[in-house]
Design an enzyme around this catalytic site. Sequence first.
Site, PDB file in Angstrom:
ATOM      1  N   LEU A 104       9.746   5.340  18.712  1.00  9.29           N
ATOM      2  CA  LEU A 104      10.152   4.879  20.624  1.00  9.29           C
ATOM      3  C   LEU A 104       9.040   4.081  21.116  1.00  9.29           C
ATOM      4  CD1 LEU A 104      12.867   5.403  22.139  1.00  9.29           C
ATOM      5  CD2 LEU A 104      11.898   7.875  23.254  1.00  9.29           C
ATOM      6  N   HIS A 105       8.071   5.044  21.298  1.00 12.37           N
ATOM      7  CA  HIS A 105       7.101   4.434  21.986  1.00 12.37           C
ATOM      8  C   HIS A 105       6.485   4.002  23.537  1.00 12.37           C
ATOM      9  CE1 HIS A 105       5.667   4.875  17.670  1.00 12.37           C
ATOM     10  NE2 HIS A 105       5.941   4.015  17.444  1.00 12.37           N
ATOM     11  N   GLU A 134       0.949  -0.782  -0.187  1.00  7.23           N
ATOM     12  CA  GLU A 134       0.066   0.268   0.349  1.00  7.23           C
ATOM     13  C   GLU A 134       0.937   1.051  -0.140  1.00  7.23           C
ATOM     14  OE1 GLU A 134      -4.094  -1.018   2.060  1.00  7.23           O
ATOM     15  OE2 GLU A 134      -2.490  -1.118   3.299  1.00  7.23           O
ATOM     16  N   SER A 148      11.034   6.112   8.668  1.00  2.00           N
ATOM     17  CA  SER A 148      11.283   5.887   9.988  1.00  2.00           C
ATOM     18  C   SER A 148      11.310   4.263  10.616  1.00  2.00           C
ATOM     19  CB  SER A 148       9.959   6.224   9.733  1.00  2.00           C
ATOM     20  OG  SER A 148       9.575   5.546  11.341  1.00  2.00           O
ATOM     21  N   CYS A 185       0.179  -2.635  15.771  1.00  2.00           N
ATOM     22  CA  CYS A 185       0.814  -2.065  14.290  1.00  2.00           C
ATOM     23  C   CYS A 185      -0.238  -3.238  13.552  1.00  2.00           C
ATOM     24  CB  CYS A 185       1.809  -2.069  13.927  1.00  2.00           C
ATOM     25  SG  CYS A 185       2.261  -1.955  12.133  1.00  2.00           S
ATOM     26  N   CYS A 197       5.593  -7.539   7.452  1.00  2.00           N
ATOM     27  CA  CYS A 197       7.087  -6.904   8.438  1.00  2.00           C
ATOM     28  C   CYS A 197       7.425  -8.666   9.361  1.00  2.00           C
ATOM     29  CB  CYS A 197       6.554  -5.467   9.280  1.00  2.00           C
ATOM     30  SG  CYS A 197       7.677  -4.798   9.991  1.00  2.00           S
ATOM     31  N   CYS A 243       3.449   8.837   1.677  1.00  2.00           N
ATOM     32  CA  CYS A 243       3.718   7.412   2.588  1.00  2.00           C
ATOM     33  C   CYS A 243       4.215   6.165   2.025  1.00  2.00           C
ATOM     34  CB  CYS A 243       2.732   7.180   3.647  1.00  2.00           C
ATOM     35  SG  CYS A 243       3.570   5.977   4.856  1.00  2.00           S
ATOM     36  N   CYS A 274      -0.990   5.706  10.473  1.00  2.00           N
ATOM     37  CA  CYS A 274      -0.685   5.320  10.417  1.00  2.00           C
ATOM     38  C   CYS A 274      -0.571   3.877  11.388  1.00  2.00           C
ATOM     39  CB  CYS A 274       0.223   5.865  11.636  1.00  2.00           C
ATOM     40  SG  CYS A 274       0.937   7.321  11.895  1.00  2.00           S
ATOM     41  N   CYS A 306       5.512  -5.449  16.261  1.00  2.00           N
ATOM     42  CA  CYS A 306       4.917  -4.448  17.367  1.00  2.00           C
ATOM     43  C   CYS A 306       3.465  -4.137  17.502  1.00  2.00           C
ATOM     44  CB  CYS A 306       4.910  -2.877  16.732  1.00  2.00           C
ATOM     45  SG  CYS A 306       6.943  -2.552  16.569  1.00  2.00           S
TER      46      CYS A 306
HETATM   47  N1  SAH Z   1       8.581   0.018  10.432  1.00  2.00           N
HETATM   48  C1  SAH Z   1       8.618   1.207  10.621  1.00  2.00           C
HETATM   49  C2  SAH Z   1       7.949   2.521   9.186  1.00  2.00           C
HETATM   50  C3  SAH Z   1       6.534   2.052   9.632  1.00  2.00           C
HETATM   51  S1  SAH Z   1       5.387   2.615  10.675  1.00  2.00           S
HETATM   52  C4  SAH Z   1       8.556   1.834  12.057  1.00  2.00           C
HETATM   53  O1  SAH Z   1       7.763   1.252  12.514  1.00  2.00           O
HETATM   54  O2  SAH Z   1       8.847   2.997  12.269  1.00  2.00           O
HETATM   55  C5  SAH Z   1       5.332   4.214  10.568  1.00  2.00           C
HETATM   56  C6  SAH Z   1       4.232   4.742  12.072  1.00  2.00           C
HETATM   57  O3  SAH Z   1       3.201   4.386  12.865  1.00  2.00           O
HETATM   58  C7  SAH Z   1       5.890   3.965  12.977  1.00  2.00           C
HETATM   59  O4  SAH Z   1       6.208   5.431  14.151  1.00  2.00           O
HETATM   60  C8  SAH Z   1       4.552   2.674  13.795  1.00  2.00           C
HETATM   61  O5  SAH Z   1       5.094   2.618  15.439  1.00  2.00           O
HETATM   62  C9  SAH Z   1       3.684   3.469  13.885  1.00  2.00           C
HETATM   63  N2  SAH Z   1       2.199   3.213  13.946  1.00  2.00           N
HETATM   64  C10 SAH Z   1       1.832   1.418  13.423  1.00  2.00           C
HETATM   65  N3  SAH Z   1       0.744   1.184  14.203  1.00  2.00           N
HETATM   66  C11 SAH Z   1       0.126   2.013  14.563  1.00  2.00           C
HETATM   67  C12 SAH Z   1      -1.394   2.285  14.863  1.00  2.00           C
HETATM   68  N4  SAH Z   1      -2.263   1.679  15.545  1.00  2.00           N
HETATM   69  N5  SAH Z   1      -1.324   3.426  15.369  1.00  2.00           N
HETATM   70  C13 SAH Z   1      -0.940   4.435  15.162  1.00  2.00           C
HETATM   71  N6  SAH Z   1       0.899   4.667  15.046  1.00  2.00           N
HETATM   72  C14 SAH Z   1       0.937   3.392  14.434  1.00  2.00           C
HETATM   73 FE1  SF4 Z   2       7.167  -3.599  11.231  1.00  2.00          FE
HETATM   74 FE2  SF4 Z   2       6.732  -0.249  12.274  1.00  2.00          FE
HETATM   75 FE3  SF4 Z   2       4.397  -1.578  12.234  1.00  2.00          FE
HETATM   76 FE4  SF4 Z   2       6.534  -2.344  13.609  1.00  2.00          FE
HETATM   77  S1  SF4 Z   2       5.633  -0.501  13.803  1.00  2.00           S
HETATM   78  S2  SF4 Z   2       5.888  -4.112  12.932  1.00  2.00           S
HETATM   79  S3  SF4 Z   2       8.564  -2.392  12.649  1.00  2.00           S
HETATM   80  S4  SF4 Z   2       5.863  -1.307  10.254  1.00  2.00           S
END
Ligand code: SAH
Ligand code: SF4
Length: 421
Positions: A266-267, A122, A243, A149, A142, A135, A387, A146
Amino acid sequence: MADTTLMTIPGQVDPVSVPRDITPRGDGRVDLMGLPRPRIRELLAEAGLDARQAKLRAKQLFHWIYHRGATDFDAMTDIAKAMRPWLAERFVIGRPNVVEAQHSSDGTRKWLLQTEDGHDFEMVFIPDADRGTLCISSQVGCTLNCTFCHTGTMRLVRNLTPGEIVGQVMLARDALGEWPKGKMDFADEESEAHYTADGRLLTNIVLMGMGEPLYNFDHVRDAMNLVMDGDGLALSKRRITLSTSGVVPMMDRCGKEIGVNLAVSLHAVTKPVRDEIVPLNRKYGIEELLQACADYPGASNARRITFEYVMLKDTNDSDEDARELVRLLKKFDLPAKVNLIPFNPWPGSAYECSTPERIRAFSNIVFEGGISAPVRTPRGRDIDAACGQLKTAARKKSRAERDREAEETERQQRETAQAPV
Ligand code: SAH
Ligand code: SF4
């Protein structure tokens, strides 16, 4: 084609190198998309051109492909007419296939794309008053998991090739009608009619779609170098942000070999919480990650590192967390800005978004600590483009829906046929 079949990746792994500059095609022609000039020159020489010709044609092709957005050799008016069919027999200038294009009520656009070998991924375009951000994805799926995500619930299918990565930018420019128009390439009035910009132009790129870009380093680097090439798309590295979830060993190379802005997911600020929500933390801990950020080539007060922080109710959103965040960023003397991301829910997700009051309180504490901490407005939630909502189940869903609809129509037809007249 062995290297396009599903790869099994055992949990957390270091960068998977799958060297393939050419996207394999069924018809045997070579897709030039994603290839650097020297590689195009090499292919032309292999196809029979002498060295001087190969060099000249490679230069012309590069210009047409990346500066003008041409996909048809016939449009290349400074290449001899007789040569154009010769090129077309051997090469194509591809784009990712579009499976579906969606528009959000807030102007965000999402495309479901497909590789030549049938994998879905996507891309999202987010228009704003003063900029348009694309984006893009770096992988199908992946390897990392996480917990908040949606993409993380997919397995890694494969890395995208440079052509598939830069192809997303090309496709967006096609869709936005953004290629410079020369006298030569759109000669007749009729084709000019199709050439309309919708007023929202692509100015920025973020590698924040599907996948972990630093686990597909070589391809991402090659694609970004094409995006930044002054003879082609010519986008400044200052307008590109990569990112990462914290692949520490690749961050230095990212700064040196790509040189784009860095965003770090970071989160969380404590080991137990980050271990849980970003499992890569078990391998590269918070302190190690922040040290790599402090060492990131090119970071300065003028080019700050963005720390992304997803707001998860009762998980990482306390006042104490906010204070610890400030302490850590100061300890490492980081030129930092914090981006607070309201959690975007997806079907089956185990988290809730923090309340607006909590997000505000958190943001205020970070701000009072001297670090800017804006809250990212969720965009495109209605089309699952925000995101972390990206996951390519759309085709499956729509097929299932189509089946259900077909059944429903059949049932209605049966009932109508049986109904007394
Ligand atoms: N894999 C990379 C880039 C893709 S994710 C990374 O993790 O940085 C882009 C951003 O969206 C990251 O900061 C990710 O942590 C955040 N993200 C993932 N799932 C999300 C969600 N459900 N709500 C808000 N942000 C989210
Ligand atoms: Fe992969 Fe980024 Fe999603 Fe983590 S937040 S599962 S690194 S796409």
